[in-house]
Design an enzyme around this catalytic site. Structure first.
Site, PDB file in Angstrom:
ATOM      1  CB  CYS A 265      -0.944   0.000   1.189  1.00 16.36           C
ATOM      2  SG  CYS A 265      -2.181  -1.293   1.041  1.00 16.36           S
TER       3      CYS A 265
HETATM    4  P1  NAD Z   1      -4.199  -9.057  -3.707  1.00 17.91           P
HETATM    5  O1  NAD Z   1      -3.253  -8.936  -4.830  1.00 17.91           O
HETATM    6  O2  NAD Z   1      -3.772  -9.718  -2.441  1.00 17.91           O
HETATM    7  O3  NAD Z   1      -5.524  -9.819  -4.202  1.00 17.91           O
HETATM    8  C1  NAD Z   1      -6.271  -9.451  -5.286  1.00 17.91           C
HETATM    9  C2  NAD Z   1      -7.099 -10.636  -5.750  1.00 17.91           C
HETATM   10  O4  NAD Z   1      -7.924 -10.204  -6.841  1.00 17.91           O
HETATM   11  C3  NAD Z   1      -6.291 -11.815  -6.278  1.00 17.91           C
HETATM   12  O5  NAD Z   1      -6.728 -12.990  -5.650  1.00 17.91           O
HETATM   13  C4  NAD Z   1      -6.605 -11.830  -7.784  1.00 17.91           C
HETATM   14  O6  NAD Z   1      -6.567 -13.141  -8.339  1.00 17.91           O
HETATM   15  C5  NAD Z   1      -8.009 -11.260  -7.815  1.00 17.91           C
HETATM   16  N1  NAD Z   1      -8.440 -10.707  -9.076  1.00 17.91           N
HETATM   17  C6  NAD Z   1      -7.731 -10.001 -10.004  1.00 17.91           C
HETATM   18  N2  NAD Z   1      -8.523  -9.661 -11.026  1.00 17.91           N
HETATM   19  C7  NAD Z   1      -9.763 -10.134 -10.765  1.00 17.91           C
HETATM   20  C8  NAD Z   1     -11.001 -10.091 -11.451  1.00 17.91           C
HETATM   21  N3  NAD Z   1     -11.137  -9.451 -12.622  1.00 17.91           N
HETATM   22  N4  NAD Z   1     -12.067 -10.711 -10.909  1.00 17.91           N
HETATM   23  C9  NAD Z   1     -11.957 -11.357  -9.715  1.00 17.91           C
HETATM   24  N5  NAD Z   1     -10.799 -11.424  -9.029  1.00 17.91           N
HETATM   25  C10 NAD Z   1      -9.722 -10.825  -9.543  1.00 17.91           C
HETATM   26  O7  NAD Z   1      -4.719  -7.578  -3.393  1.00 17.91           O
HETATM   27  P2  NAD Z   1      -5.003  -6.906  -1.971  1.00 17.91           P
HETATM   28  O8  NAD Z   1      -3.732  -6.708  -1.230  1.00 17.91           O
HETATM   29  O9  NAD Z   1      -6.130  -7.586  -1.314  1.00 17.91           O
HETATM   30  O10 NAD Z   1      -5.456  -5.456  -2.449  1.00 17.91           O
HETATM   31  C11 NAD Z   1      -6.674  -5.229  -3.125  1.00 17.91           C
HETATM   32  C12 NAD Z   1      -6.954  -3.750  -3.133  1.00 17.91           C
HETATM   33  O11 NAD Z   1      -7.142  -3.279  -1.788  1.00 17.91           O
HETATM   34  C13 NAD Z   1      -5.836  -2.886  -3.695  1.00 17.91           C
HETATM   35  O12 NAD Z   1      -6.381  -1.774  -4.328  1.00 17.91           O
HETATM   36  C14 NAD Z   1      -5.082  -2.439  -2.463  1.00 17.91           C
HETATM   37  O13 NAD Z   1      -4.385  -1.223  -2.665  1.00 17.91           O
HETATM   38  C15 NAD Z   1      -6.215  -2.238  -1.482  1.00 17.91           C
HETATM   39  N6  NAD Z   1      -5.837  -2.360  -0.074  1.00 17.91           N
HETATM   40  C16 NAD Z   1      -4.966  -3.320   0.322  1.00 17.91           C
HETATM   41  C17 NAD Z   1      -4.625  -3.424   1.664  1.00 17.91           C
HETATM   42  C18 NAD Z   1      -3.631  -4.458   2.121  1.00 17.91           C
HETATM   43  O14 NAD Z   1      -3.205  -4.355   3.263  1.00 17.91           O
HETATM   44  N7  NAD Z   1      -3.261  -5.431   1.321  1.00 17.91           N
HETATM   45  C19 NAD Z   1      -5.201  -2.562   2.610  1.00 17.91           C
HETATM   46  C20 NAD Z   1      -6.125  -1.629   2.181  1.00 17.91           C
HETATM   47  C21 NAD Z   1      -6.436  -1.535   0.827  1.00 17.91           C
END
Ligand code: NAD
Length: 429
Positions: A265
């Site tokens: 992030c």
């Molecule tokens: P991640 O990479 O861990 O997981 C994303 C998931 O989405 C994966 O499993 C992927 O296969 C899936 N995906 C991709 N394209 C897809 C589609 N078209 N349809 C369905 N599934 C699909 O991501 P994350 O860390 O959970 O982050 C997700 C969002 O949340 C980002 O924008 C991130 O900035 C935000 N965020 C993350 C955190 C954190 O701590 N990781 C905290 C707050 C916000």
């Protein structure tokens, strides 16, 4: 309520599981079959404290996972988009996954008779929901947002490693929506929460998330800069920041100097905000410096090591900690990555240890050594560099006796050198 979660990464898995635990019917959708399989078997695709137990409780009951958007959209009333929003090669946000997920949902909304709300939970630059998500949904469904379906933005503030706790005990919930019906439905999901619920339009909700992360990253880089100055002045920066943090206007959090911030992030969100500011013709000098200070910390750590071992060719260096922080297996943007890269470039041999993240780091550095314990990593080493604040590193003592030369460069203030037979130097202290 019946909820679909699009994307089962850190945010999606935790959100889906916690919503299920609140008594909702949850369907998780992912494009990765292995993630779907794991979710259905009650095995989280990522590590988070307390998550496995909760997922096991609900998987196959009121939480199901699928590859099939049709089932998910047809059988739920609200969808949370939790797909990745990485940086592109210029540091700007890459909205490919957001567009794809919006298209997939929009296509299914076409035939849906009942009202559905689509909520962006991914971190997106201000204007994305209004200018990209809504138009894509309207185009694919042939329907009108605000009338036939609702759109919202509900940013996620969870900390990795403490994500379940943070979902259940948030400081605040931000509900962004451009129409009151959507806002009301999103708010109703959080009815049992006692924290403040702030309502805003989607663009403001998106900005709140960016500014929160940018501010925390700024606190870290500020503390690192202060730490670098304090070290030169022979002042203990931790004592300074303890005194500073007691001011209620400042708070004691995020004032620990060290190797800098990583994770999925802070670096990406600050870069995205810098990119967005440039797009609207503003030069974000402060935010660029926050990133520059962060990039410099691993270089400073290497410089300190080289004071003790000027020529690192052939030296054996144990790197303790690979995850970007403790209590997670996430190595995205971990400060250990540039640190190991620089050590290798200097000709050092690296043996790394991390209680959780080694398997992920093997994909980045397949050719370095990986030890099963910190003690094994230290065995025969010329130096030790601590890159992650795992609690177990604070308990190391006899293990240092296994080193060839007991040089310890601490990037996270984990080791108390008092009473230990080591040559100790902290990054900023
Ligand atoms: P991640 O990479 O861990 O997981 C994303 C998931 O989405 C994966 O499993 C992927 O296969 C899936 N995906 C991709 N394209 C897809 C589609 N078209 N349809 C369905 N599934 C699909 O991501 P994350 O860390 O959970 O982050 C997700 C969002 O949340 C980002 O924008 C991130 O900035 C935000 N965020 C993350 C955190 C954190 O701590 N990781 C905290 C707050 C916000």
């Amino acid at each position: 309520m019946r909820i679909s979660i699009i994307g089962t990464g850190y945010v999606g898995t935790v959100t889906g599981t916690c919503f299920a635990h609140l008594g909702n019917e949850v369907i998780c959708v992912d494009v990765d079959p292995s993630r779907v399989e794991r979710m259905n078997a009650g095995i989280p695709p990522i590590y988070e404290e307390g998550l496995e137990q909760l997922l096991r409780e609900h998987a196959g009951k009121n939480l199901k996972a699928t590859l099939d958007y049709d089932t998910a959209i047809a059988n739920t009333d609200i969808s949370f988009i939790c797909v990745p929003t990485p940086s592109d090669e210029n540091g700007k946000i890459d909205l490919r996954f957001i567009r794809e997920a919006s298209r997939s949902i929009g296509r299914r909304l076409k035939d849906k008779k009942s009202y559905h709300v689509v909520v962006v939970k991914s971190t997106v630059v201000p204007g994305t929901t209004e200018q990209i998500v809504t138009p894509v949904l309207e185009e694919e469904s042939g329907k009108k947002a605000g009338k036939d379906f609702g759109v919202g933005m509900n940013p996620e503030f969870l900390r990795e490693g403490k994500a379940v706790h943070d979902f259940q005990h948030p400081d605040r919930i931000v509900v962004g929506a451009d129409d009151p019906k959507a806002a009301g439905i999103i708010k109703s999901l959080y009815a049992g929460y006692s924290c403040p619920i702030l309502e805003a339009d989607t663009k403001t909700a998106e900005m709140i998330k960016y500014v929160s992360n940018a501010f925390l990253a700024t606190k870290i880089s500020f503390s690192n800069e202060v730490g670098n100055i304090c070290k030169r002045l022979g002042i203990d920066t931790y004592k300074v920041m303890e005194g500073v943090g007691l001011d209620a206007r400042i708070s004691p959090h995020f004032l620990r100097s060290g190797l800098g911030f990583g994770g999925s992030c802070f670096p990406k969100d600050v870069k995205a905000l810098v990119g967005k500011a440039s797009e609207v013709d503003y030069e974000p000098v402060l935010l660029k410096t926050v990133l520059a200070v962060n990039d410099k910390q691993p270089e400073i750590a290497l410089r300190i090591l080289k004071k003790h071992i000027p020529d690192l060719r052939g030296a054996r260096v144990a790197v303790l900690g690979l995850a970007f922080k403790d209590d997670t297996d996430d190595i995205r943007e971990s400060r250990a990555i540039p640190l190991i890269g620089m050590l290798l470039a200097e000709g050092a041999t690296v043996t790394a240890y991390d209680p959780m993240a080694a398997e992920f780091m093997k994909k980045v550095y397949p050719a370095i050594g990986y030890a099963k314990t910190a003690g094994d990593a230290l065995d025969g080493a010329d130096a030790c560099m601590i890159a992650t604040e795992w609690g177990e590193f604070a308990r190391l003592n006899g293990e240092f006796a296994r080193m060839k030369r007991r040089i310890v460069i601490d990037g996270r203030r984990m080791v108390d050198p008092r009473g230990k037979d080591i040559v100790y130097e902290g990054l900023c202290w």
